[in-house]
Design a protein around this motif. Structure first.
Motif, short mmCIF file in Angstrom:
data_model
loop_
_atom_site.label_atom_id
_atom_site.label_comp_id
_atom_site.label_asym_id
_atom_site.label_seq_id
_atom_site.Cartn_x
_atom_site.Cartn_y
_atom_site.Cartn_z
N GLU A 7 49.04 55.89 58.97
CA GLU A 7 48.70 56.90 57.85
C GLU A 7 50.38 57.47 57.57
N ASP A 8 50.62 57.33 58.98
CA ASP A 8 52.36 57.44 58.56
C ASP A 8 53.19 56.45 57.87
N TRP A 9 52.72 55.22 58.59
CA TRP A 9 53.74 53.89 57.74
C TRP A 9 53.09 53.95 56.71
N SER A 25 52.77 56.24 54.57
CA SER A 25 53.64 57.85 53.92
C SER A 25 55.01 56.98 53.40
N SER A 26 55.93 55.91 54.69
CA SER A 26 56.91 55.77 54.38
C SER A 26 57.38 54.36 53.71
N SER A 40 56.66 57.62 60.24
CA SER A 40 57.07 57.82 59.09
C SER A 40 58.31 57.65 58.52
N SER A 93 61.11 59.22 58.32
CA SER A 93 61.51 60.73 57.04
C SER A 93 62.39 60.25 57.01
#
Length: 414
Positions: free
Chosen positions: A35-37, A39-40, A154, A156
């Motif tokens: 999920e983090d990936w 969102s990236s 992510s 970020s």
């Protein structure tokens, strides 16, 4: 250090089957990572898993086949940021903690296991040999450096620009910058703007505003971590106090000559060792402050903090000399590991006696809080958590020394 590897040109191509396999498997095993990936920006630009995770890996049994992620992995695409980072103090954080003479005495879980000093200092650059030794000791993850601020997966930029990104490491015993900044007027205004109480346009500097101007990843300060510098002051008293402090740090011998430890300090870049490097960082900070304040105000406030360091050094030197006199008079036995009959401030919590433990706290806890509090516009830290505690430390050291002398004299008479 590992050479940079070539990055596949994935920006215009659909994800390959290998990445789809990574996603389908890790959605079950570690869904939050996926999920983090997703969102990236990596995902948005079709940068898949094996762009960074180079190696043949199909199951939990062959994870060691993957090449360890390092800052150079990120630098393959982000070369300018890697170059900046490599010149700065964060890149040397691993070297700095290894330079401390008692790091080796920490339990493996705290050192190689990265649950203590190295939990933060791991973001420093390491050689292939160091990484391999850490892997053999069981530390296989967290050597990328960049992900200390841009947390994986992510990565970020928005996250890394917020002061909370610095909070994990810059808090606590010897460097509570988060506590200082967040309770200063600078921090209060920023956090109120962050939560919507103040408008987003409210002016307030963050860690990144002052220490990463224009996003520069070098991150340096004029006084360095320990607030020691060369050349020494022209003020005779301060110069004498600085020499005493440098002797207790082990970088000058009893005659005031440089020791081998000075070269270690130079390599770890924890101090400014010439006027030009100090002035360069000080001038950068004056320019930052001048965005909100007049230049005269900025210079005056920074000079006040400089003067506080002078006064702190006098307290510190007096305490150091008190214990050095105990060695000289045979009241306190010099540890065999000490090069000179002089307290070694870098032994930290491994200082061998309670009076030296008080000196260790006076230096690494209270002196640090006093001068850092002054530079972070936090009067409470500068006074009550810093100066006041140092005054009390010095009194305790003097009383302990007197008690030890009386006991030594009584023992000699028997």
């Amino acid at each position: 250090m590992r050479a940079l590897f070539l990055v596949p040109l994935l920006l215009a191509a659909p994800l390959a089957f290998s990445e789809e396999t990574c996603e389908s498997c890790h959605t079950k095993i570690s869904p939050a990572i996926v999920e983090d990936w997703k969102s990236s920006k990596h995902h948005a630009n079709d940068i898949g898993c094996d762009t960074c995770h180079d190696g043949d890996h199909k199951s939990a049994d062959d994870v060691d086949n993957l090449v360890t992620i390092t800052a150079e992995t990120c630098g393959a695409c982000h070369s300018e940021r890697l170059e900046e980072f490599s010149k700065g103090k964060h890149a040397l954080s691993w070297a700095a903690v290894q330079a401390m003479p008692t790091t080796h005495a920490l339990p493996m879980a705290l050192n190689e296991g990265m649950k203590g000093c190295t939990g933060c200092h791991k973001l420093g650059l390491k050689s292939d040999e160091e990484i391999e030794a850490l892997k053999q000791a069981g530390s296989k993850f967290g050597h990328a450096s960049c992900d200390a601020c841009h947390t994986r997966h992510s990565f970020s930029v928005k996250e890394a620009r917020e002061p909370q990104a610095c909070q994990t490491c810059h808090m606590g015993f010897d460097h509570p910058q988060w506590e200082m900044w967040s309770s200063s007027k600078h921090g209060v205004r920023y956090l109120l703007a962050q939560n919507g109480t103040l408008p987003k346009t409210a002016k307030a500097p963050t860690c990144q505003t002052c220490h990463m101007v224009d996003g520069n990843h070098e991150v340096r300060t004029a006084w360095g971590f320990l607030a020691v510098r060369l050349p020494l002051s022209e003020d005779p008293q301060w110069k004498a106090d600085q020499v005493t402090l440098l002797q207790a740090l082990g970088v000058l011998d009893m005659e005031g000559n440089p020791t081998a430890r000075l070269e270690v300090i130079k390599a770890a870049d924890v101090a400014r060792l010439d006027k030009a490097s100090f002035d360069a960082e000080r001038n950068k900070m004056i320019q930052v402050c001048s965005d909100c304040h007049s230049e005269n105000f900025a210079k005056a406030e920074l000079e006040k903090a400089d003067n506080l360091i002078r006064d702190l050094d006098h307290l510190m030197a007096e305490a150091i000399r008190e214990i050095a006199a105990l060695y000289k008079d045979g009241v306190l036995k010099k540890p065999e590991s000490y090069a000179y009959p002089f307290p070694d401030l870098l032994t930290f919590h491994d200082a061998p006696s309670s009076i030296e433990q008080t000196l260790f706290e006076m230096h690494l806890k209270h002196r640090m809080r006093a001068f850092q509090g002054a530079f972070h516009a936090n009067p409470d830290y500068a006074l009550w958590y810093g100066w006041s505690e140092m005054v009390r430390d010095l009194q305790e050291i003097k009383e302990k020394a007197e008690e030890m002398r009386r006991a030594h004299t009584a023992q000699a008479k028997r």
